[in-house]
Design a protein around this motif. Structure first.
Motif, PDB file in Angstrom:
ATOM      1  N   ASP A 253      -0.547   3.262   1.937  1.00  0.00           N
ATOM      2  CA  ASP A 253      -2.007   3.262   1.977  1.00  0.00           C
ATOM      3  C   ASP A 253      -2.468   4.548   2.665  1.00  0.00           C
ATOM      4  OD1 ASP A 253      -4.552   2.296   1.675  1.00  0.00           O
ATOM      5  OD2 ASP A 253      -4.499   0.985   3.434  1.00  0.00           O
ATOM      6  N   TRP A 254      -1.752   5.615   2.404  1.00  0.00           N
ATOM      7  CA  TRP A 254      -1.967   6.905   3.061  1.00  0.00           C
ATOM      8  C   TRP A 254      -3.345   7.489   2.775  1.00  0.00           C
ATOM      9  CZ3 TRP A 254       1.605   8.298   6.463  1.00  0.00           C
ATOM     10  CH2 TRP A 254       2.953   7.946   6.272  1.00  0.00           C
ATOM     11  N   ASP A 255      -3.768   8.387   3.660  1.00  0.00           N
ATOM     12  CA  ASP A 255      -4.928   9.227   3.341  1.00  0.00           C
ATOM     13  C   ASP A 255      -4.569  10.086   2.126  1.00  0.00           C
ATOM     14  OD1 ASP A 255      -6.066   8.175   5.567  1.00  0.00           O
ATOM     15  OD2 ASP A 255      -5.953   9.991   6.800  1.00  0.00           O
TER      16      ASP A 255
ATOM     17  N   ALA B 115       3.742  10.640  14.213  1.00  0.00           N
ATOM     18  CA  ALA B 115       3.304   9.337  13.695  1.00  0.00           C
ATOM     19  C   ALA B 115       3.506   8.298  14.779  1.00  0.00           C
ATOM     20  CB  ALA B 115       4.110   8.952  12.456  1.00  0.00           C
ATOM     21  N   THR B 116       2.622   7.311  14.797  1.00  0.00           N
ATOM     22  CA  THR B 116       2.823   6.208  15.733  1.00  0.00           C
ATOM     23  C   THR B 116       3.362   5.013  14.960  1.00  0.00           C
ATOM     24  OG1 THR B 116       0.571   5.441  15.380  1.00  0.00           O
ATOM     25  CG2 THR B 116       0.917   6.943  17.217  1.00  0.00           C
ATOM     26  N   VAL B 117       4.187   4.235  15.654  1.00  0.00           N
ATOM     27  CA  VAL B 117       4.765   3.050  15.028  1.00  0.00           C
ATOM     28  C   VAL B 117       4.357   1.840  15.851  1.00  0.00           C
ATOM     29  CG1 VAL B 117       6.899   1.923  14.305  1.00  0.00           C
ATOM     30  CG2 VAL B 117       6.744   4.422  14.254  1.00  0.00           C
ATOM     31  N   GLU B 118       3.662   0.928  15.214  1.00  0.00           N
ATOM     32  CA  GLU B 118       3.271  -0.304  15.902  1.00  0.00           C
ATOM     33  C   GLU B 118       3.942  -1.473  15.219  1.00  0.00           C
ATOM     34  OE1 GLU B 118      -1.095  -0.801  16.965  1.00  0.00           O
ATOM     35  OE2 GLU B 118      -1.103   0.999  15.703  1.00  0.00           O
TER      36      GLU B 118
ATOM     37  N   THR C 253       9.523 -12.628   6.276  1.00  0.00           N
ATOM     38  CA  THR C 253       8.737 -11.639   5.539  1.00  0.00           C
ATOM     39  C   THR C 253       8.489 -10.451   6.462  1.00  0.00           C
ATOM     40  OG1 THR C 253       7.636 -13.339   4.227  1.00  0.00           O
ATOM     41  CG2 THR C 253       6.534 -11.200   4.362  1.00  0.00           C
ATOM     42  N   VAL C 254       8.778  -9.269   5.964  1.00  0.00           N
ATOM     43  CA  VAL C 254       8.559  -8.046   6.740  1.00  0.00           C
ATOM     44  C   VAL C 254       7.655  -7.125   5.924  1.00  0.00           C
ATOM     45  CG1 VAL C 254       9.645  -6.010   7.767  1.00  0.00           C
ATOM     46  CG2 VAL C 254      10.783  -8.242   7.907  1.00  0.00           C
ATOM     47  N   VAL C 255       6.589  -6.660   6.588  1.00  0.00           N
ATOM     48  CA  VAL C 255       5.641  -5.779   5.910  1.00  0.00           C
ATOM     49  C   VAL C 255       5.674  -4.415   6.592  1.00  0.00           C
ATOM     50  CG1 VAL C 255       3.226  -5.452   5.230  1.00  0.00           C
ATOM     51  CG2 VAL C 255       4.159  -7.771   5.466  1.00  0.00           C
ATOM     52  N   ILE C 256       5.833  -3.379   5.828  1.00  0.00           N
ATOM     53  CA  ILE C 256       5.810  -2.024   6.385  1.00  0.00           C
ATOM     54  C   ILE C 256       4.622  -1.283   5.765  1.00  0.00           C
ATOM     55  CG2 ILE C 256       7.077   0.142   6.649  1.00  0.00           C
ATOM     56  CD1 ILE C 256       9.668  -1.590   6.389  1.00  0.00           C
TER      57      ILE C 256
ATOM     58  N   VAL D 157       5.050  -3.820  10.479  1.00  0.00           N
ATOM     59  CA  VAL D 157       5.260  -2.511  11.082  1.00  0.00           C
ATOM     60  C   VAL D 157       4.211  -1.573  10.488  1.00  0.00           C
ATOM     61  CG1 VAL D 157       6.881  -0.607  11.442  1.00  0.00           C
ATOM     62  CG2 VAL D 157       7.740  -2.950  11.161  1.00  0.00           C
ATOM     63  N   THR D 158       3.425  -0.964  11.346  1.00  0.00           N
ATOM     64  CA  THR D 158       2.409  -0.042  10.840  1.00  0.00           C
ATOM     65  C   THR D 158       2.728   1.372  11.314  1.00  0.00           C
ATOM     66  OG1 THR D 158       0.763  -1.782  10.826  1.00  0.00           O
ATOM     67  CG2 THR D 158      -0.064   0.481  10.754  1.00  0.00           C
TER      68      THR D 158
END
Lengths: 385, 257
Positions: free
Chosen positions: A176-178, A61-64, A144-147, A121-122
């Motif tokens: 919001d997974w596949d 997995a990539t983390v941005e 506010t933190v969004v993951i 964080v995506t």
């Protein structure tokens, strides 16, 4: 016309002594679940089999991270396990993920800082991965933190959250997974004195998502608002387990989770455990789960449980209700000229309003409304017919 | 000039022991500007007539016709009937959680009128209609029928009628559960809509209470799924003094003959 209101309330005993729960950073301390255990009895273990033993590949997995560079970072230290300050795994998957994650994604908001823009964080899955995140907001700050979770594969994750004294953290965790992804997650939030945590969990995608969100407090005056919205389509298993440990006096918790289900073998599980310990006088807690069943063949399990060890609470309650889509609502709206599809959308949107309208950030709110609309669009004409 | 024509309408409902016929041959014509009252004892099928005309899926029309200006109402979906100009003020309007009155009214008006009303004009229109019905402006931000008192629900129904301007409106037991003051406001609203746009009215009631405030020139007595007597206002007075007993007795005698 008949509106079936089912309530499934099965008493589950929250261990009174936390030592009764095995909590450990060492995977070998846990038995591999068989499905007979109380905490695993709803979960289709077959579909998450790779996560029950150590993953051969843990970086799929990539983390941005998008946000103020001053507050974001990665602790790349490898090697010995770094115990979490507040999060201790309570199951083998979480322990394996803690031990196996190559690094820790860090978000650290310094004291007396009001962060204007959300930190996002995506996490995009490609194969199999372990994730470890730590969100710290020090005292007298707000952020506010969004993951975001998206992509495919099998993933296990631990998120440790610390809210410093008098700070306000809004934490939004989106699945919001596949359609084929599997996600086992643990979020532990430690809420400081007079601090406020607003946590929004939104789960729409994935084949199997099982999130365990636990909260405890560092001192009096802490407040946790735990909101959830989920929408399960045919074959999806979406499981949300909450445990609020009122371990300090004069703290507050409010849990509102709303789920919709549509399609054959759509399955949702909501477990809401609240423990008010003997010293937690003046506790104010309420939890509610409502599920809207849009078609035959879907199943919602909902188990609220409240354990009170002191008589001196200021408020404590819980509710759970699972109901079929109400054809009378559809008729009423149609009788005012609103076409069936639009009427259906209004009713389902209305159902989620209580949760989604509480999301403070307009962009996030719009995004989640769009996700709900997509789900309703996918519902098709089977509803209410 | 609109005309709702109901001919030999038979309607069944599915019960535990199979379909049960509730309407057994109803004939009725309601035109613009007219006020009709259907009076009958509880359980006579009056409300079934109202809901069948509106298209409630619970009721199955087994024979007969319903037309509005010659168009086949029974072939229309529920929303198409509303768009064609039919309105049903419900006895027990349901709650729609999370949907505000404001959103609901505008969505309905957009659907019925075929285009979204201009926002500024629409706000004024709603405000004026609310004022006439003595509805507080905060009403618009509440969820549809949620936590409404009986009087508020009925006023909300008439508010919708005022904004949707139907050709023919069926009012199902609109007087039930209203105190004297609320009944006065509601009936004034209905009379105003009737006078201003000529909406044809079909009042469904089992008492003459509403008819003292909304005078009906055509009164029909409804017993056991059909109209057994029709007349003018004097028929309502007869029911007021004598009740339904004579009509029920003659219907039973007729059924035996």
């Amino acid at each position: 016309m008949s509106v079936a209101h089912e309530e499934r309330a099965i008493a589950v005993t929250v261990p009174k002594d936390k030592s009764e729960v095995i909590s450990s950073f060492i995977p070998a301390d846990f038995d591999v679940p068989t499905g007979r255990e109380e905490e695993w009895r709803f979960t289709p273990l077959r579909r998450m089999k790779p996560l029950l033993t150590a993953l051969p590949q843990n970086d799929g997995a990539t983390v941005e991270i998008d946000g103020d560079p001053a507050v974001i970072g990665v602790d790349a230290a490898q090697g010995p396990i770094q115990p979490g300050e507040w999060l201790v795994p309570v199951d083998v998957v979480s322990a394996l993920a803690w031990a196996g994650a190559a690094d820790t994604t860090l978000i650290t908001i310094p004291p007396k800082t009001d962060l204007e823009n959300p930190v996002t964080v995506t996490i995009t899955g490609t194969s199999t991965s372990y994730q470890k995140l730590r969100v710290t907001i020090e005292h007298d700050s707000s952020a506010t933190v969004v993951i975001n979770h998206q992509g495919t594969g099998q993933h296990a994750e631990n998120i440790e959250v610390e809210v410093g004294a008098r700070s306000q953290l809004k934490l939004v965790v989106i699945q919001d997974w596949d359609r084929d992804a599997v996600h086992l997650g643990r979020i532990h939030s430690h809420v400081g004195r007079d601090a406020t945590l607003t946590q929004v969990v939104a789960t729409f995608g994935g084949d199997l998502v099982r999130l365990v969100s636990t909260v405890d407090y560092d001192g009096p005056g802490g407040s946790a608002e735990l909101l959830g919205a989920f929408f399960a389509d045919a074959g999806q298993h979406l499981e949300h387990r909450l445990f609020v440990d009122h371990n300090e006096p004069h703290c507050r918790s409010n849990v509102v989770y709303k789920g919709a289900l549509q399609g054959e073998h759509a399955h949702t599980v909501w477990i809401g455990d609240v423990l008010i310990r003997a010293k937690a006088v003046g506790t104010d807690t309420y939890e509610i789960n409502r599920n809207l069943v849009l078609s035959d063949g879907a199943r919602a399990d909902s188990v609220p449980n409240l354990e009170i060890e002191t008589g001196e609470v200021s408020g404590a309650g819980h509710a759970s209700a699972t109901g079929r889509f109400d054809d009378e609502q559809l008729f009423y709206l149609q009788a005012r000229g609103i076409a069936a599809d639009d009427a259906r959308r209004m009713v389902v949107r209305g159902f989620f309003t209580e949760v989604l309208d509480q999301i403070p950030d307009a962009d996030i709110r719009d995004r989640l409304w769009a996700a709900v609309d997509d789900e309703i669009g996918a519902v098709g004409s089977g509803v209410g017919s | 000039m609109a005309e709702l024509v109901i001919r030999d309408l038979h309607v069944s409902v599915d019960g535990d022991e199979g379909p049960r016929e509730i309407l057994r041959g109803v004939d009725l014509t309601v035109r613009s500007g007219e006020v009709h009252a259907i009076m009958g004892p509880n359980g006579s099928g009056k409300s079934t007539l109202a809901y069948s005309v509106a298209g409630h899926p619970k009721y199955t029309v087994t024979s007969g016709t319903v037309t509005l200006d010659g168009e086949d109402v029974l072939a229309m979906s529920v929303d198409e009937r509303a768009k064609a100009g039919l309105f049903l003020a419900m006895q027990y309007p349901v709650e729609v959680p999370g949907v505000t009155v404001s959103n609901f009214l505008r969505t309905a008006a957009t659907a019925v009128r075929g285009e979204a009303p201009k926002l500024r004009a629409w706000m004024g229109e709603v405000k004026e209609a609310m004022g006439k019905l003595k509805v507080d402006q905060s009403f618009a931000q509440r969820n549809v029928n949620e936590g409404f008192s009986g009087g508020e629900r009925k006023r909300h129904e008439i508010l919708q009628m005022e904004l949707l301007k139907p050709k023919i409106a069926v009012l199902d037991e609109t007087d039930s559960g209203l105190d004297v003051d609320a009944l006065k406001v509601v009936s004034e609203g209905v009379n105003r809509i009737h006078d201003e746009i000529g909406t044809g009215l079909l009042l469904i009631t089992h008492t003459t209470r509403l008819l003292k405030l909304i005078p009906a020139e055509h009164v029909h007595v409804f017993v056991d799924g059909r109209i057994v007597a029709s007349g003018g206002a004097e028929l309502a007075d007869k029911i007021d003094s004598e009740g339904y007993e004579a009509f029920v007795a003659s219907e039973e005698a007729g059924a035996k003959a």
